[in-house]
Design an enzyme around this catalytic site. Structure first.
Site, PDB file in Angstrom:
ATOM      1  N   HIS A   1     -15.746 -31.972 -15.736  1.00 15.70           N
ATOM      2  CA  HIS A   1     -16.213 -32.763 -17.152  1.00 15.70           C
ATOM      3  C   HIS A   1     -15.452 -32.374 -18.223  1.00 15.70           C
ATOM      4  CE1 HIS A   1     -17.899 -35.635 -14.082  1.00 15.70           C
ATOM      5  NE2 HIS A   1     -19.557 -34.276 -13.294  1.00 15.70           N
TER       6      HIS A   1
ATOM      7  N   LYS B   1     -31.514 -33.946 -22.858  1.00 16.92           N
ATOM      8  CA  LYS B   1     -30.337 -34.475 -22.382  1.00 16.92           C
ATOM      9  C   LYS B   1     -29.432 -34.671 -23.229  1.00 16.92           C
ATOM     10  CE  LYS B   1     -28.191 -37.883 -18.295  1.00 16.92           C
ATOM     11  NZ  LYS B   1     -28.719 -38.697 -17.637  1.00 16.92           N
TER      12      LYS B   1
ATOM     13  N   LYS C   1     -16.932 -43.255 -19.094  1.00 18.77           N
ATOM     14  CA  LYS C   1     -17.053 -43.472 -20.384  1.00 18.77           C
ATOM     15  C   LYS C   1     -16.885 -44.406 -21.807  1.00 18.77           C
ATOM     16  CE  LYS C   1     -21.082 -39.947 -19.021  1.00 18.77           C
ATOM     17  NZ  LYS C   1     -22.029 -41.051 -19.473  1.00 18.77           N
TER      18      LYS C   1
END
Length: 490
Positions: free
Chosen positions: A240, A345, A182
């Site tokens: 993560h 989210k 990312k």
């Protein structure tokens, strides 16, 4: 017309599990975008592998259908044509070693580097590696890309890694954690090590605590059987969240290369204070969503989902207070929070700095709030700094208000498209760059720490605390911070 970077070599990208959800949603669209950007070598091949019988035209049609479904903008005919010209399809039953010989007809290790992507169940990794070796596709510089999860605990992860290591060296193995691809996660390196304002204030002297939140609106999405065996701890924390934590907390690497970065991340994982039966109840919160509303729509509880077992104790929410036992972070807690069926989210990192020790503005602002650095990973990627500022105007007293400096990537880099994480990770694997991938010792130390928590939960045998879908988790997660006069950033 495509342009090819001079260090980019032609590859045979072999997609095992090419008809699966990951390949359809992420990998094939990523390859389209790489082709569109001119980053796929003109001589590279993309070889789809599945057990179903299908001819090449059928595979090309399937790829186009999936690209139309999962890419938002209209497909460009010339880009699509170039990508389809690179496609090949091979039928392989992954459990049959002899089937892998079919790959010989569409690969050429002398001209193109074999890069095999395992978008399959980890239980098949050993079979695939053995088959690749038998087909002559395992010798350096061949590479394999492994999707998570690498096991469900330390022992099983060692079994999987040992099976892969029989045929591939560590320098050939690329373990995916898509968060490391990312843009804003990578920007952590730039923020920390290219800006003295942060580099000089990145320790216990300036920082009060750190929050890492990964919230999901969705539930289990028809994967109840898989998810119930994993839970949020194995599915999100072990990979993560701990990877992001290690990037935040690591020492400056000597160089910007794979092993220098991964050596420093490993030191953080080794320094995590163990959580076990003696402290698990004060350091962790487990939750499980009940029925409620998300974005105004009624949703079922976890135990009411399709194929659910009514007595499951699997957690869909985890909050943890993490301590790092080293000089830089002594006394600075890291709070991790992740869950399903949350209000929205959101993936966000919040660096909460210590408040000013003396307030000269007490007459108009009795308690100065602490500054915050907020790094948004999704959905609106960017960086925000919360500071105090004077309100313009005349008067005897100086009026203050909290304001923010907001660097939204969409606004600041309007001419730059923000690449999906899988685009970057596929490209780096084809280029042979390992710095965004996870080394074996990182995986094992993360599992060792997580196993301690999972074992402690098993001993205490307490059911997860219920929380209504559409909320930020159990009340106990608020108390995790509130008892030290802190609160979650929401």
């Amino acid at each position: 017309m495509t342009t090819t970077a001079p260090h980019n070599k032609a590859c045979d990208l072999i997609l095992f599990g090419t008809k699966g959800d990951l390949a359809r949603r992420k990998l094939l669209p990523a390859l389209y975008q790489l082709e569109k950007s001119g980053l796929l070598h003109a001589d590279s091949k993309v070889i789809g592998v599945a057990r179903d019988e299908m001819d090449l035209d059928g595979y090309k049609e399937l790829v186009e259908i999936n690209l139309q479904k999962f890419i938002k903008e209209p497909l460009e005919a010339d880009v699509l044509a170039r990508l389809k010209a690179k496609l090949q399809y091979v039928q392989v039953d992954l459990s049959k070693e002899g089937d892998y010989q079919a790959l010989k007809s569409v690969t050429d290790p002398k001209k193109r580097i074999p890069v095999s992507y395992f978008a399959t169940a980890p239980s098949l990794f050993g079979n695939i590696c053995k088959g690749l070796s038998a087909a002559g596709l395992s010798a350096e510089p061949a590479r394999v890309v492994l999707e998570k999860p690498i096991g469900h605990d330390l022992a099983s992860s060692k079994v999987i890694n040992d099976e892969v290591a029989k045929y591939f060296g560590e320098c050939q193995i690329y373990r995916i954690d898509h968060y490391l691809g990312k843009e804003t996660v990578l920007n952590l390196l730039a923020l920390r090590f290219a800006n003295s304002i942060f580099a000089a204030n990145w320790d216990h002297n300036a920082i009060d605590h750190v929050q890492i939140t990964v919230a999901e609106e969705v539930g289990v999405e028809g994967r109840w059987g898989y998810y119930d065996d994993a839970g949020q701890m194995r599915d999100m924390v072990q990979n993560h969240l701990l990877q992001v934590l290690s990037l935040i907390a690591m020492e400056p690497p000597a160089r910007l290369d794979a092993d220098s970065i991964r050596d420093e991340k490993l030191k953080v994982l080794k320094a995590l204070r163990p959580i076990n039966v003696s402290n698990v109840q004060e350091k962790t919160v487990r939750g499980q969503y009940a029925g409620g509303y998300v974005a105004g729509t009624p949703v079922p509880g976890y135990l009411e989902e399709e194929d659910a077992r009514p007595n499951s104790k699997t957690e869909t929410f985890v909050a943890i207070k993490v301590d790092i036992d080293n000089w830089r972070w002594a006394g600075v807690p890291f709070y991790l929070r992740t869950g399903k069926r949350m209000p929205k989210k959101m993936s966000e990192l919040v660096i909460c700095f210590k408040p000013q020790p003396h307030n000269i503005f007490f007459e108009t602002y009795k308690q100065l709030p602490a500054n915050k650095l907020i790094i948004r990973l999704q959905p609106d990627e960017g960086v925000e700094i919360q500071i105090m500022n004077k309100i313009p105007g005349l008067g005897e007293t100086m009026q203050l208000q909290q304001t923010k400096l907001d660097l939204s990537f969409d606004e600041t880099f309007k001419s730059q498209r923000i690449a999906d994480a899988y685009e970057r990770l596929l490209l780096e694997a084809m280029l042979g760059n390992q710095y965004l991938f996870v080394r074996r010792d990182e995986v094992e130390h993360a599992w060792k720490w997580v196993d301690g928590i999972l074992d402690a939960w098993k001993v205490t045998n307490e059911p997860p605390k219920p929380y209504q879908a559409g909320t930020w988790g159990p009340v106990a997660a608020i108390s995790l911070l509130a008892r030290e006069d802190r609160n979650w950033d929401e």
